[in-house]
Design a protein around this motif. Structure first.
Motif, mmCIF file in Angstrom:
data_model
loop_
_atom_site.group_PDB
_atom_site.id
_atom_site.type_symbol
_atom_site.label_atom_id
_atom_site.label_comp_id
_atom_site.label_asym_id
_atom_site.label_seq_id
_atom_site.Cartn_x
_atom_site.Cartn_y
_atom_site.Cartn_z
ATOM 1 N N ASN A 60 -5.746 7.565 -4.531
ATOM 2 C CA ASN A 60 -6.116 8.970 -4.335
ATOM 3 C C ASN A 60 -5.259 9.592 -3.248
ATOM 4 O O ASN A 60 -5.298 9.174 -2.095
ATOM 5 N N HIS A 66 -12.484 11.024 -5.578
ATOM 6 C CA HIS A 66 -12.422 10.978 -7.034
ATOM 7 C C HIS A 66 -12.960 9.633 -7.510
ATOM 8 O O HIS A 66 -13.152 8.705 -6.722
ATOM 9 N N THR A 67 -13.157 9.536 -8.829
ATOM 10 C CA THR A 67 -13.464 8.271 -9.480
ATOM 11 C C THR A 67 -12.598 8.167 -10.725
ATOM 12 O O THR A 67 -12.026 9.156 -11.183
ATOM 13 N N CYS A 100 -13.004 11.707 -14.126
ATOM 14 C CA CYS A 100 -13.497 11.676 -12.747
ATOM 15 C C CYS A 100 -14.933 12.184 -12.764
ATOM 16 O O CYS A 100 -15.187 13.304 -13.235
#
Length: 113
Positions: A60, A66-67, A100
């Motif tokens: 990131n 975020h995912t 995300c």
């Protein structure tokens, strides 16, 4: 009867062997780590081509967390903060579309080769 080799034949054979060895896949060295950068609220690259056993690393670079989360929630990196990275290993049959969880417009795909 003894077979003799000319210097030319030996050189041609050596060159052919070298060409085959350099063209051979390097998979024997182990799994590959595929890098995905998260920046400007996008996954870059958006599509990753990987083999079973390879790893995918999301890093990131945004200020926001975020995912990378599978569309059907079969796997999840959980929160990745700025400057952090998370890796997952590609497995047979794993979900290949992800997004995300904080920013659902961010989408990516894994193509398993």
């Amino acid at each position: 009867m003894k077979k003799t080799y000319s210097r030319r034949n030996v050189m041609v054979g050596a060159a052919a062997s070298a060409a085959v060895l350099t063209a051979a896949p390097l998979r024997a060295q182990g799994p590959t780590v595929h890098e995905v950068q998260i920046h400007a609220f996008k996954f870059d690259p958006q599509t990753v081509q990987a083999r079973v056993g390879d790893a995918i690393r999301w890093t990131n670079q945004d200020l926001a967390p975020h995912t990378a989360t599978a569309d059907e929630f079969g796997w999840d990196t959980e929160e990745i903060s700025k400057g952090e990275f998370v890796e997952i290993v590609v497995t047979k049959g794993m979900e290949t579309s992800y997004f995300c969880a904080f920013h659902p417009h961010m989408k990516g795909t894994i193509e398993i080769l």
